[in-house]
Design an enzyme around this catalytic site. Sequence first.
Site, PDB file in Angstrom:
ATOM      1  N   LYS A  47       1.001  -1.350   0.163  1.00 11.47           N
ATOM      2  CA  LYS A  47      -0.038  -0.074  -0.040  1.00 11.47           C
ATOM      3  C   LYS A  47       0.992   1.179   0.056  1.00 11.47           C
ATOM      4  O   LYS A  47       0.582   2.244  -0.797  1.00 11.47           O
ATOM      5  CB  LYS A  47      -0.897  -0.063   1.217  1.00 11.47           C
ATOM      6  CG  LYS A  47      -1.732   1.165   1.458  1.00 11.47           C
ATOM      7  CD  LYS A  47      -2.864   0.796   2.433  1.00 11.47           C
ATOM      8  CE  LYS A  47      -2.173   0.350   3.748  1.00 11.47           C
ATOM      9  NZ  LYS A  47      -1.350   1.675   4.639  1.00 11.47           N
TER      10      LYS A  47
ATOM     11  N   SER B 264     -15.974   9.718  66.129  1.00 11.58           N
ATOM     12  CA  SER B 264     -16.078   8.187  65.826  1.00 11.58           C
ATOM     13  C   SER B 264     -14.849   7.505  66.746  1.00 11.58           C
ATOM     14  O   SER B 264     -14.046   7.193  65.925  1.00 11.58           O
ATOM     15  CB  SER B 264     -16.057   7.715  64.481  1.00 11.58           C
ATOM     16  OG  SER B 264     -15.137   8.627  63.685  1.00 11.58           O
TER      17      SER B 264
END
Lengths: 283, 642
Positions: B37, B548
Amino acid sequence: MREVVAEVEQPVMLYSVGKDSAVMLHLAKKAFYPSVPPFPLMHVDTTWKFREMIEFRDRMASDTGMELIVHINEEGVRQGVGPFTHGSALHTDIMKTQALKQALDKYRFDAAFGGARRDEEKSRAKERIFSFRSEQHRWDPKNQRPEPWSLYNARKQPKESIRVFPLSNWTELDIWQYIYLENIPIVPLYFAAERPVVERDGALIMVDDERMPLRDNEVPRQEMVRFRTLGCYPLTGAIRSSATDLPGIIQEMLLTTQSERQGRVIDHDASASMEKKKQEGYF
Amino acid sequence: MAHKSDLIASDIDAYLKAHETKDMLRFITCGSVDDGKSTLIGRLLYESKMIFEDQLAALESDSKKVGTQGKDLDFALLVDGLAAEREQGITIDVAYRFFSTDQRKFIVADTPGHEQYTRNMATGASTADLAILMVDARHGILTQTRRHSYIVNLLGVKNLVLAINKMDLVDYSQERFDEIVSDYLGFADEIGIARENVLAIPLSALRGDNVIEKSESLDWYHGPTLMAHLETVPIEDDARAKPFRMPVQWVNRPDLDFRGFSGRIASGTIRPGDEIRALPSGKTSTVREIVFPSKFDQTDRMDEAVANQSVTLTLNDEIDISRGDIICGKDDPTEVANQFRATILWMDDEEMLPGRAYLMKAGARTVQATVAAPRYVRDVNSLEKLAASTLSLNDIGSCNLSLDQNIAFDAYGDNRTTGSFILIDRISNRTVAMGFLKFALRRAANIHWQSLEINEQARAEQKGQQPALLWFTGLSGSGKSTIANALEKKLFAMGRHTMLLDGDNVRHGLNRDLGFTEADRVENIRRITEVSQLMLQAGLITLVSFISPFRSERRIAREKVADGHFIEIYVDTPLAVAEERDVKGLYKKARRGELKNFTGIDSPYEAPENPEISINTVEQSADDAADRIIEHLYEFGILPRS
């Protein structure tokens, strides 16, 4: 151009004063007419451009009514950087590549139009029309966005910027033909005229001002010459020519056996040099 | 040099006149490395005299260094651009090449052929008028030829050239050629390519047979050479004959007296006085003027504008039109819908997430689109329809999609411009897919969200983020809330969706009934854990700022959250420092015995053993701490790296 204006915050057009810039500016005027193109022009001035380029630049900006920003790397000027003292590579890097980055950062432009064409050079052939740059202005050829049809994705991360190349698919012949058809003004240096030149290392260099140090055997002489590309005068070779009008220029261009960038000193390194420069931030 | 023409030297004006009227053919070459190509394109450029002497010198030296053709020129080196590609000897992207002849100007999209480059090929084909399918005469029609044919056909490329290359290696055999052609035409029938749109040419790119010049070795072939065909094939330009469409790119308002709509005409013809309809609004008006600058004055008006011209239209009525709308002929408008059947070609390494909201850019309009799981994926090799739950890189699938607003559209088969779109990932901003609109889904056929639940993930996807629970723990007065507040502001500024649950404000409402006994503290945390669960399910980055004190409660919270989405942030301020700060005067009260069960004084604080992040507030400000946490969030993948 309309896509960019619609999708980014701070666009700017990099105006290099050359023929491609002339065409790009003309297209911008058309794209937004009757509005004035809604972005400023910016010229990165290396301080070594031909004097005629500077005159032409100022006239064009005033004719279009667009704001003109001229940026010079002042640090480079302080250090006395120039092509004769520091060589072409260092001069180009400091006064052009670094200066461009400085300017884009300074004004926070997030998209910059440039006049580069894919037919100029092999690595340009694969660059997208919307080409992204990292915060450090680096180009990553492996990580480019696909651009199917004419759908351009202009979204970017906050510090990224885009270089936009509206003339990507134009050839050198298209540029000249369009200038001819549309009667677009260009810098007179493209036309042949008697100019003072010296022949140095195989190139015809125009003695544009007194900063050019002449070697012992060099005496400037008047010759009919013109330029195929325009840049810093010490780095831009002239060609002997008698072409004083556009058809003449086009005729010469079509018959020449040398490519357009051949007159530029910076491309003469290794053949992948442009790709490397672009990764570093060269436009 | 554009090409050789005697006119250039003898009559440049005549040459320019001729060049001005040349049309342009855009074509794509499909094939893999070994099909020749790049050699073919290199030869087209070389033979059309597009190679300059300095380039030729570089080619000669490169051919010697890395060429594959011995002493001969390796034309492939002309087109393999990027350095990395040259080293690997393959083309990995789309490159565009330009050349012209006396008849036409050409733009070639050179794309790689391997399956992993399907997206590159589709991109190249999206603007092509013609495709050259490269076939190696020794191997005949391979799977890749079928794949390439499917893709160019999908993209709507009408003209196909079956370039049967390397004929020199099969002794220029007509029999071999005929065999391959008949093979291919059988396949073309199968996928709906019309036989008359295919031209087969025997050639040798390496030797130049039938590329430009007729080959004597192939004298049994009576058709045109490749170049002759490229120069003369009619370019199907039916865009002008189609209904008028102009996507509005920009509203042009230089002053109060002028209001125009700028765009490139996608199809059809428009004249002043024509009735138009703006979509999706449906409002109608007539065209007052077509502004097309040439002299940049009042004379810049056209009597007629056609497909592919960029113009600015002014209208006789003030109707509301914005960027992204499509101006159509009044009686032949596009459809308007927000749910579609579409073919999607996935182009990103990260696979599609059904249910995720992507940005869809169609014309000049960008909307939000959600894609359902594919109905099927097309195996591009066997062309079978396969079941699939997602689309991966290079997959081509049939999907339903749903938009957050109506858009005007045509089917891709009718109009390439108004029927195409791209999808963009909202976080990475990458172009992840290209798509072809097929038809609108009517109400009866509304999208079935197969296997898609609206769950935590879906809600988070919609917000374009990862949900996470950022749990700040530490003594009273340690700086938890100050840091959490600073962090939330930063996240908010980054466009993240957040929620901050703070000990003080939750205790004023939800937990108003709870005191500070150990049992109440446990209940307090249990409720916070449950509430933060809901926040996570809503897809939010949830910040919890609570003393917490007990490890076990924090562990319960952690265990309820998916791995990696619970980030424990220990705000590590020594008791002495917290007591010294005593912003709320609580330590003094506790020391005086006015507050019972005060953490650190007469109630224990169990410091985290392995917090994801630990903040020392003695050494850094709340703002710096927030920045550090953001860094960690990037590391943990909660925030996406740009």
